[in-house]
Design a protein around this motif. Structure first.
Motif, PDB file in Angstrom:
ATOM      1  N   VAL A 228       0.821 -20.714 -22.937  1.00  0.00           N
ATOM      2  CA  VAL A 228       1.314 -19.453 -22.391  1.00  0.00           C
ATOM      3  C   VAL A 228       1.923 -18.685 -23.552  1.00  0.00           C
ATOM      4  O   VAL A 228       2.567 -19.264 -24.413  1.00  0.00           O
ATOM      5  CB  VAL A 228       2.366 -19.700 -21.281  1.00  0.00           C
ATOM      6  N   ARG A 229       1.737 -17.382 -23.564  1.00  0.00           N
ATOM      7  CA  ARG A 229       2.239 -16.556 -24.663  1.00  0.00           C
ATOM      8  C   ARG A 229       3.381 -15.681 -24.167  1.00  0.00           C
ATOM      9  O   ARG A 229       3.216 -14.902 -23.250  1.00  0.00           O
ATOM     10  CB  ARG A 229       1.113 -15.683 -25.202  1.00  0.00           C
ATOM     11  N   GLY A 230       4.561 -15.822 -24.801  1.00  0.00           N
ATOM     12  CA  GLY A 230       5.702 -14.978 -24.480  1.00  0.00           C
ATOM     13  C   GLY A 230       6.856 -15.725 -23.835  1.00  0.00           C
ATOM     14  O   GLY A 230       6.652 -16.660 -23.056  1.00  0.00           O
ATOM     15  N   VAL A 231       8.079 -15.318 -24.162  1.00  0.00           N
ATOM     16  CA  VAL A 231       9.280 -15.976 -23.668  1.00  0.00           C
ATOM     17  C   VAL A 231       9.466 -15.735 -22.175  1.00  0.00           C
ATOM     18  O   VAL A 231       9.750 -16.659 -21.411  1.00  0.00           O
ATOM     19  CB  VAL A 231      10.523 -15.483 -24.444  1.00  0.00           C
ATOM     20  N   ILE A 232       9.293 -14.503 -21.739  1.00  0.00           N
ATOM     21  CA  ILE A 232       9.493 -14.184 -20.327  1.00  0.00           C
ATOM     22  C   ILE A 232       8.408 -14.824 -19.477  1.00  0.00           C
ATOM     23  O   ILE A 232       8.677 -15.383 -18.409  1.00  0.00           O
ATOM     24  CB  ILE A 232       9.530 -12.651 -20.141  1.00  0.00           C
ATOM     25  N   LYS A 233       7.177 -14.791 -19.943  1.00  0.00           N
ATOM     26  CA  LYS A 233       6.073 -15.346 -19.173  1.00  0.00           C
ATOM     27  C   LYS A 233       6.174 -16.865 -19.058  1.00  0.00           C
ATOM     28  O   LYS A 233       5.803 -17.430 -18.026  1.00  0.00           O
ATOM     29  CB  LYS A 233       4.740 -14.945 -19.796  1.00  0.00           C
ATOM     30  N   ILE A 234       6.690 -17.554 -20.079  1.00  0.00           N
ATOM     31  CA  ILE A 234       6.802 -19.011 -19.999  1.00  0.00           C
ATOM     32  C   ILE A 234       7.822 -19.401 -18.936  1.00  0.00           C
ATOM     33  O   ILE A 234       7.629 -20.372 -18.201  1.00  0.00           O
ATOM     34  CB  ILE A 234       7.130 -19.653 -21.367  1.00  0.00           C
ATOM     35  N   ARG A 235       8.891 -18.649 -18.811  1.00  0.00           N
ATOM     36  CA  ARG A 235       9.880 -18.942 -17.760  1.00  0.00           C
ATOM     37  C   ARG A 235       9.279 -18.735 -16.372  1.00  0.00           C
ATOM     38  O   ARG A 235       9.485 -19.537 -15.470  1.00  0.00           O
ATOM     39  CB  ARG A 235      11.118 -18.070 -17.937  1.00  0.00           C
ATOM     40  N   GLN A 236       8.529 -17.648 -16.201  1.00  0.00           N
ATOM     41  CA  GLN A 236       7.899 -17.380 -14.916  1.00  0.00           C
ATOM     42  C   GLN A 236       6.860 -18.445 -14.578  1.00  0.00           C
ATOM     43  O   GLN A 236       6.794 -18.918 -13.436  1.00  0.00           O
ATOM     44  CB  GLN A 236       7.244 -16.000 -14.921  1.00  0.00           C
ATOM     45  N   MET A 237       6.047 -18.832 -15.556  1.00  0.00           N
ATOM     46  CA  MET A 237       5.005 -19.827 -15.315  1.00  0.00           C
ATOM     47  C   MET A 237       5.599 -21.204 -15.019  1.00  0.00           C
ATOM     48  O   MET A 237       5.084 -21.939 -14.180  1.00  0.00           O
ATOM     49  CB  MET A 237       4.061 -19.925 -16.514  1.00  0.00           C
ATOM     50  N   THR A 238       6.665 -21.563 -15.721  1.00  0.00           N
ATOM     51  CA  THR A 238       7.307 -22.851 -15.464  1.00  0.00           C
ATOM     52  C   THR A 238       7.847 -22.896 -14.042  1.00  0.00           C
ATOM     53  O   THR A 238       7.682 -23.904 -13.343  1.00  0.00           O
ATOM     54  CB  THR A 238       8.441 -23.093 -16.478  1.00  0.00           C
ATOM     55  N   ALA A 239       8.467 -21.815 -13.584  1.00  0.00           N
ATOM     56  CA  ALA A 239       8.978 -21.764 -12.215  1.00  0.00           C
ATOM     57  C   ALA A 239       7.835 -21.814 -11.201  1.00  0.00           C
ATOM     58  O   ALA A 239       7.922 -22.503 -10.179  1.00  0.00           O
ATOM     59  CB  ALA A 239       9.808 -20.505 -12.015  1.00  0.00           C
ATOM     60  N   LYS A 240       6.727 -21.119 -11.482  1.00  0.00           N
ATOM     61  CA  LYS A 240       5.579 -21.119 -10.568  1.00  0.00           C
ATOM     62  C   LYS A 240       4.931 -22.493 -10.502  1.00  0.00           C
ATOM     63  O   LYS A 240       4.570 -22.972  -9.422  1.00  0.00           O
ATOM     64  CB  LYS A 240       4.556 -20.075 -11.008  1.00  0.00           C
ATOM     65  N   ILE A 241       4.801 -23.159 -11.641  1.00  0.00           N
ATOM     66  CA  ILE A 241       4.195 -24.491 -11.660  1.00  0.00           C
ATOM     67  C   ILE A 241       5.083 -25.485 -10.920  1.00  0.00           C
ATOM     68  O   ILE A 241       4.600 -26.324 -10.161  1.00  0.00           O
ATOM     69  CB  ILE A 241       3.923 -24.924 -13.110  1.00  0.00           C
ATOM     70  N   ALA A 242       6.397 -25.384 -11.117  1.00  0.00           N
ATOM     71  CA  ALA A 242       7.323 -26.270 -10.396  1.00  0.00           C
ATOM     72  C   ALA A 242       7.218 -26.040  -8.890  1.00  0.00           C
ATOM     73  O   ALA A 242       7.206 -26.997  -8.103  1.00  0.00           O
ATOM     74  CB  ALA A 242       8.750 -26.032 -10.874  1.00  0.00           C
ATOM     75  N   ARG A 243       7.107 -24.796  -8.478  1.00  0.00           N
ATOM     76  CA  ARG A 243       6.953 -24.489  -7.053  1.00  0.00           C
ATOM     77  C   ARG A 243       5.630 -25.020  -6.510  1.00  0.00           C
ATOM     78  O   ARG A 243       5.580 -25.563  -5.399  1.00  0.00           O
ATOM     79  CB  ARG A 243       7.044 -22.978  -6.863  1.00  0.00           C
ATOM     80  N   ASP A 244       4.533 -24.870  -7.283  1.00  0.00           N
ATOM     81  CA  ASP A 244       3.236 -25.393  -6.847  1.00  0.00           C
ATOM     82  C   ASP A 244       3.270 -26.909  -6.691  1.00  0.00           C
ATOM     83  O   ASP A 244       2.679 -27.460  -5.755  1.00  0.00           O
ATOM     84  CB  ASP A 244       2.137 -25.007  -7.837  1.00  0.00           C
ATOM     85  N   ILE A 245       3.948 -27.591  -7.600  1.00  0.00           N
ATOM     86  CA  ILE A 245       4.055 -29.047  -7.506  1.00  0.00           C
ATOM     87  C   ILE A 245       4.867 -29.444  -6.276  1.00  0.00           C
ATOM     88  O   ILE A 245       4.509 -30.382  -5.560  1.00  0.00           O
ATOM     89  CB  ILE A 245       4.655 -29.626  -8.800  1.00  0.00           C
ATOM     90  N   GLU A 246       5.959 -28.730  -6.011  1.00  0.00           N
ATOM     91  CA  GLU A 246       6.776 -29.041  -4.846  1.00  0.00           C
ATOM     92  C   GLU A 246       6.011 -28.841  -3.541  1.00  0.00           C
ATOM     93  O   GLU A 246       6.180 -29.600  -2.592  1.00  0.00           O
ATOM     94  CB  GLU A 246       8.036 -28.174  -4.823  1.00  0.00           C
ATOM     95  N   VAL A 247       5.143 -27.835  -3.482  1.00  0.00           N
ATOM     96  CA  VAL A 247       4.435 -27.509  -2.244  1.00  0.00           C
ATOM     97  C   VAL A 247       3.106 -28.252  -2.130  1.00  0.00           C
ATOM     98  O   VAL A 247       2.784 -28.817  -1.079  1.00  0.00           O
ATOM     99  CB  VAL A 247       4.207 -25.983  -2.154  1.00  0.00           C
ATOM    100  N   TYR A 248       2.303 -28.279  -3.212  1.00  0.00           N
ATOM    101  CA  TYR A 248       0.943 -28.816  -3.152  1.00  0.00           C
ATOM    102  C   TYR A 248       0.758 -30.145  -3.864  1.00  0.00           C
ATOM    103  O   TYR A 248      -0.356 -30.664  -3.897  1.00  0.00           O
ATOM    104  CB  TYR A 248      -0.038 -27.806  -3.752  1.00  0.00           C
ATOM    105  N   SER A 249       1.749 -30.676  -4.509  1.00  0.00           N
ATOM    106  CA  SER A 249       1.719 -31.961  -5.235  1.00  0.00           C
ATOM    107  C   SER A 249       0.990 -31.908  -6.569  1.00  0.00           C
ATOM    108  O   SER A 249       0.958 -32.901  -7.283  1.00  0.00           O
ATOM    109  CB  SER A 249       1.106 -33.078  -4.390  1.00  0.00           C
ATOM    110  N   THR A 250       0.358 -30.799  -6.918  1.00  0.00           N
ATOM    111  CA  THR A 250      -0.288 -30.650  -8.226  1.00  0.00           C
ATOM    112  C   THR A 250      -0.133 -29.198  -8.680  1.00  0.00           C
ATOM    113  O   THR A 250       0.047 -28.306  -7.854  1.00  0.00           O
ATOM    114  CB  THR A 250      -1.800 -30.971  -8.194  1.00  0.00           C
TER     115      THR A 250
END
Length: 145
Positions: free
Chosen positions: A112-134
């Motif tokens: 991922v490129r960018g400081v702001i985008k990495i924070r958003q992507m990390t939060a989205k991936i954590a949410r996807d794992i919590e909801v869908y397990s992957t």
């Protein structure tokens, strides 16, 4: 940045992100990236500093330079270094050791490129794992064998 996330299936995932100081080589960049390295950037920085020193040295003593002009010059000189620092590529890794049941260990990696985008992507991936397990397969992460 490290984040622990419990998936919907009970597995614990570790989501890590790390700034990369050099851009990773990809197949698309291979043909165009002939002058890889920092030598040209350092040469341009030295030339820019030399031009600023010459400009200051040749300024007559009677010239009054307004403070807003100095501020604009400093901001113009700092634009590209700040942009470079904020647009660094980050490697993103999500992995789980699996468990004793039918769920194997998994490892997903991406960039991922960018400081702001990495924070958003990390939060989205954590949410996807919590909801869908992957992590989402349409996102920046891809499974690694």
């Amino acid at each position: 940045m490290v984040r622990l996330v419990r998936g919907a299936d009970g597995r614990m995932w570790t989501v890590r992100s790390r700034m990369e100081w050099s851009a990773p080589a990809t197949v698309d960049d291979f043909e165009r990236d002939v002058a890889s390295g920092y030598v040209s950037g350092v040469a341009l920085l030295i030339l820019l500093v030399l031009l600023v020193v010459v400009l200051i040295a040749w300024t007559p003593s009677g010239v009054v330079v307004p403070s807003w002009l100095i501020l604009i010059l400093v901001l113009a000189l700092m634009f590209f270094p700040i942009r470079w620092a904020l647009r660094r590529p980050w490697s993103l890794v999500a992995n789980t050791p699996g468990n004793d049941e039918d769920q194997p260990a998994e490892r997903w990696t991406g960039m991922v490129r960018g400081v702001i985008k990495i924070r958003q992507m990390t939060a989205k991936i954590a949410r996807d794992i919590e909801v869908y397990s992957t992590p989402d397969t349409d996102g920046p992460l891809h499974p690694v064998d």
